[in-house]
Design a protein around this motif. Structure first.
Motif, PDB file in Angstrom:
ATOM      1  N   TRP A 156       0.961  -1.108   0.051  1.00  0.00           N
ATOM      2  CA  TRP A 156      -0.052  -0.099  -0.011  1.00  0.00           C
ATOM      3  C   TRP A 156       0.995   1.074   0.179  1.00  0.00           C
ATOM      4  O   TRP A 156       1.690   1.240   0.691  1.00  0.00           O
ATOM      5  CB  TRP A 156      -0.809   0.070   1.044  1.00  0.00           C
ATOM      6  N   ASN A 157       0.683   2.121  -0.928  1.00  0.00           N
ATOM      7  CA  ASN A 157       1.365   3.447  -0.837  1.00  0.00           C
ATOM      8  C   ASN A 157       0.531   4.481  -1.141  1.00  0.00           C
ATOM      9  O   ASN A 157      -0.575   4.346  -1.786  1.00  0.00           O
ATOM     10  CB  ASN A 157       2.710   3.163  -1.677  1.00  0.00           C
ATOM     11  N   VAL A 158       1.165   5.934  -1.180  1.00  0.00           N
ATOM     12  CA  VAL A 158       0.466   7.083  -1.913  1.00  0.00           C
ATOM     13  C   VAL A 158       1.556   7.786  -2.671  1.00  0.00           C
ATOM     14  O   VAL A 158       2.762   7.663  -2.261  1.00  0.00           O
ATOM     15  CB  VAL A 158      -0.007   7.896  -0.713  1.00  0.00           C
ATOM     16  N   GLY A 159       1.278   8.704  -3.370  1.00  0.00           N
ATOM     17  CA  GLY A 159       2.211   9.193  -4.223  1.00  0.00           C
ATOM     18  C   GLY A 159       1.621   9.994  -5.381  1.00  0.00           C
ATOM     19  O   GLY A 159       0.444  10.172  -5.620  1.00  0.00           O
ATOM     20  N   LEU A 160       2.595  10.714  -6.261  1.00  0.00           N
ATOM     21  CA  LEU A 160       2.213  11.375  -7.442  1.00  0.00           C
ATOM     22  C   LEU A 160       2.871  11.023  -8.671  1.00  0.00           C
ATOM     23  O   LEU A 160       4.017  10.334  -8.386  1.00  0.00           O
ATOM     24  CB  LEU A 160       2.198  12.913  -7.214  1.00  0.00           C
ATOM     25  N   SER A 161       2.356  11.039  -9.712  1.00  0.00           N
ATOM     26  CA  SER A 161       3.054  10.212 -10.970  1.00  0.00           C
ATOM     27  C   SER A 161       2.985  11.402 -11.928  1.00  0.00           C
ATOM     28  O   SER A 161       1.772  12.056 -12.411  1.00  0.00           O
ATOM     29  CB  SER A 161       2.546   9.135 -11.604  1.00  0.00           C
ATOM     30  N   ALA A 162       4.035  12.165 -12.470  1.00  0.00           N
ATOM     31  CA  ALA A 162       4.375  12.960 -13.611  1.00  0.00           C
ATOM     32  C   ALA A 162       3.204  14.034 -13.315  1.00  0.00           C
ATOM     33  O   ALA A 162       2.528  14.758 -14.203  1.00  0.00           O
ATOM     34  CB  ALA A 162       3.981  12.029 -14.933  1.00  0.00           C
ATOM     35  N   ASP A 173      -2.904   0.410  -4.209  1.00  0.00           N
ATOM     36  CA  ASP A 173      -2.477  -0.879  -4.076  1.00  0.00           C
ATOM     37  C   ASP A 173      -1.612  -1.473  -5.213  1.00  0.00           C
ATOM     38  O   ASP A 173      -2.089  -1.606  -6.191  1.00  0.00           O
ATOM     39  CB  ASP A 173      -3.680  -1.793  -3.855  1.00  0.00           C
ATOM     40  N   ALA A 174      -0.568  -1.886  -4.847  1.00  0.00           N
ATOM     41  CA  ALA A 174       0.796  -2.232  -6.146  1.00  0.00           C
ATOM     42  C   ALA A 174       0.258  -3.722  -6.605  1.00  0.00           C
ATOM     43  O   ALA A 174       0.752  -4.243  -7.413  1.00  0.00           O
ATOM     44  CB  ALA A 174       2.127  -2.120  -5.373  1.00  0.00           C
ATOM     45  N   GLY A 175      -0.666  -4.507  -5.491  1.00  0.00           N
ATOM     46  CA  GLY A 175      -1.046  -5.988  -6.237  1.00  0.00           C
ATOM     47  C   GLY A 175      -0.187  -6.940  -6.122  1.00  0.00           C
ATOM     48  O   GLY A 175      -0.413  -7.874  -6.533  1.00  0.00           O
ATOM     49  N   THR A 176       0.865  -6.744  -4.948  1.00  0.00           N
ATOM     50  CA  THR A 176       1.819  -7.828  -4.928  1.00  0.00           C
ATOM     51  C   THR A 176       1.539  -8.603  -3.731  1.00  0.00           C
ATOM     52  O   THR A 176       1.997  -9.639  -3.363  1.00  0.00           O
ATOM     53  CB  THR A 176       3.292  -7.177  -4.842  1.00  0.00           C
ATOM     54  N   ASP A 177       0.672  -8.039  -2.783  1.00  0.00           N
ATOM     55  CA  ASP A 177       0.458  -8.653  -1.342  1.00  0.00           C
ATOM     56  C   ASP A 177      -1.122  -8.731  -1.343  1.00  0.00           C
ATOM     57  O   ASP A 177      -2.126  -7.867  -1.761  1.00  0.00           O
ATOM     58  CB  ASP A 177       0.744  -8.125  -0.258  1.00  0.00           C
ATOM     59  N   SER A 178      -1.870 -10.100  -0.799  1.00  0.00           N
ATOM     60  CA  SER A 178      -3.201 -10.293  -0.880  1.00  0.00           C
ATOM     61  C   SER A 178      -3.542 -10.181   0.533  1.00  0.00           C
ATOM     62  O   SER A 178      -4.899 -10.375   0.830  1.00  0.00           O
ATOM     63  CB  SER A 178      -3.479 -11.664  -1.301  1.00  0.00           C
ATOM     64  N   GLY A 179      -2.988  -9.316   1.391  1.00  0.00           N
ATOM     65  CA  GLY A 179      -3.554  -9.042   2.780  1.00  0.00           C
ATOM     66  C   GLY A 179      -4.495  -8.026   2.926  1.00  0.00           C
ATOM     67  O   GLY A 179      -4.589  -7.211   2.001  1.00  0.00           O
TER      68      GLY A 179
END
Length: 524
Positions: free
Chosen positions: A42-48, A70-76
């Motif tokens: 899980w993360n927050v941020g800005l892109s371009a 959600d980066a989709g790498t963990d199923s928790g």
């Protein structure tokens, strides 16, 4: 530019982290990513985030609320969930809402998630160059960066870095030896066969007041390009700026100037035949979306020559512009439009939102999603009352003369959430069997009362209803059944069955009987 990143600590504990960075004509997009620990994906941020304005200047301030991704790498589903990799890896997506009750973002009504962080970017110095001027080729980019980063002489020309960040605080707060660090970012590697040097640099240091260097020294940036001259004809002024890259370790104030001004002259020979023109306008958008194109800009004549001659100043400029190579053009998308209305007017439904692909399809495949769908919840739908069919009309309550008969129906489903209320559950209508013989009514009534008295006196019940049912013996009336409803009008019934039939009796005069009556007619 100065950016203040998201802070996860409670208020009044410590200030949100911040950083300073510079932007120029080739680097005007800002991106960052912050992990929502202890979640692994899980993360927050800005892109371009584009720091250019439409007028090709620099934005003064950007304030952006952030929702988690959600980066989709963990199923928790929560922070306490054990790390369990998602196989196959899921698509990166925003966490608008989660259905699982253990999720920290759970909303039982399926509403939109509230922002969990805010980033603020504020401009702190002015640069003279415009943001949409693109060099003609990659060699120009390398040359510009090499000029800005003269200290990196050992860096291969094929490695393009950002500027070094300011030095971090010393790891030692005393006069014991420590170390400090600075970082830079590898932005492009033009030749993969040539290795690029490290992106971190360390040097020894000591705590404040322990260094041989002057602790009150300010570290200033290089002077930024001169601004255009203030006049288009004759003598004027121009200015340039710089900013403080690192304040003194002893906490003192920097006294070095951050702006300087000098005189400038444009067209020294201003004469009656000279004309006064405006500053150049903004450059038009490059005619090509990738590769080599052309762009133009214009200016206007503010005051024609005093002698009435034609103004000889150029009012149109055209030059080449270089966009990214066509096969590497990024996927350009518009911002998401607003969510549509819910697909239903009550209860659970779906809503959608779209965005549009701005870059031409033929320039590269874009796999970003262009439509999103999520659940929406509106107030429950009203449910109307549902009734059974009407029963058959009951027998007339009188054996002669005027009487009445009834019929009933029952409630199968009570109304809910403002639905239509239940209609009537019992109906009554008049009935007339035959005229009663004069005097016969009183005689029959006396006879019936006499039979009832005899029935109560009889121990064995041998005379139950013989006068009403000639030719057969009947069992006593059964008890009334329970009312079909506790309020609003129900029905009860009782039975009288044949106990013994006399041989000479007619078929129609000796049969089971049933009576029906209304009950609990008071409103609910």
């Amino acid at each position: 530019m100065k950016a203040q990143w998201p802070a996860w600590q409670p208020l009044n504990v410590r200030a949100a982290p911040s950083a300073e960075f510079s932007v120029d004509r080739t680097r005007h997009l800002m991106s960052f990513l912050t992990m929502l620990g202890p979640s692994p994906d899980w993360n927050v941020g800005l892109s371009a985030e584009d720091l250019c304005t439409k007028e090709c200047g620099w934005v003064q301030k950007v304030v952006q609320d952030l929702i988690p991704w959600d980066a989709g790498t963990d199923s928790g589903v929560s922070y306490e969930s054990p790390n369990k990799p998602s196989v196959p890896q899921e698509k990166i997506r925003p966490l608008t809402s989660l259905d699982h009750p253990q999720s920290p973002f759970y909303d039982p009504e399926g509403g939109a998630i509230t922002p969990v962080a805010r980033v603020m970017v504020e401009r702190i110095a002015r640069k003279g160059e415009q943001c949409n001027i693109v060099p003609d080729n990659v060699d120009d980019i390398v040359a510009d960066i090499a000029q800005e980063e003269k200290e990196e002489d050992d860096t291969p020309e094929t490695c393009i870095y950002s500027n070094w960040s300011p030095w971090s605080a010393c790891s030692s707060a005393t006069c014991e030896k420590g170390k400090r660090m600075r970082q830079r970012m590898l932005k492009a590697q033009l030749d993969l066969s040539v290795p690029c040097p490290h992106t971190q640099d360390f040097e020894p240091c000591m705590g404040p007041g322990c260094s041989d260097e002057d602790a009150s020294t300010c570290m200033m940036s290089e002077w930024i390009t001169w601004s255009p001259c203030s006049v288009s004809c004759g003598a004027g002024t121009r200015s340039r700026e710089r900013y403080v890259k690192q304040f003194p370790d002893d906490g003192s104030i920097c006294t070095l100037p951050t702006e300087e001004t000098e005189n400038c002259v444009v067209n020294e020979e201003c004469s009656p035949s000279s004309c006064l023109v405006t500053e150049w306008g903004e450059w038009d958008v490059c005619s090509a979306t990738c590769g080599l194109g052309m762009k133009r800009r214009e200016r206007m004549v503010k005051m024609p020559p005093a002698d009435g001659s034609i103004c000889g100043a150029e009012v149109l400029e055209v030059e080449k512009c270089m966009m990214p190579e066509c096969h590497t053009i990024p996927c350009l998308l518009t911002p998401w439009c607003d969510w549509s209305d819910c697909s239903v007017t009550c209860g659970k439904g779906l809503r959608t939102r779209q965005r549009i692909l701005k870059s031409p399809v033929e320039l590269g495949e874009c796999t970003e999603e262009l439509e999103q769908v999520e659940k929406c919840m509106l107030p429950e739908c009203p449910i109307d009352c549902v009734m059974t069919e009407w029963s058959e009309w009951s027998e007339c309550n009188k054996s002669c003369g005027k009487g009445h008969t009834i019929r009933t129906r029952m409630v199968m489903l009570e109304p809910q959430f403002g639905g239509d209320p239940c209609p009537e559950a019992i109906q009554r209508k008049k009935c007339k069997i035959r005229k009663c013989n004069r005097g016969q009514g009183n005689s029959d009534e006396k006879k019936r009362r006499k039979e009832q008295r005899e029935k109560r006196r009889s121990k064995q019940g041998r005379a139950e209803g013989n006068s009403e049912h000639p030719g057969c013996r009947m069992r006593p009336w059964s008890s009334w059944t329970e009312c079909t409803k506790i309020c609003g009008g129900g029905i009860q019934e009782r039975l009288m069955t044949v106990k013994q039939k006399i041989k000479t009796a007619q078929l129609s005069s000796c049969k089971d009987r049933k009576e029906i009556r209304a009950c609990n007619v008071h409103p609910c």
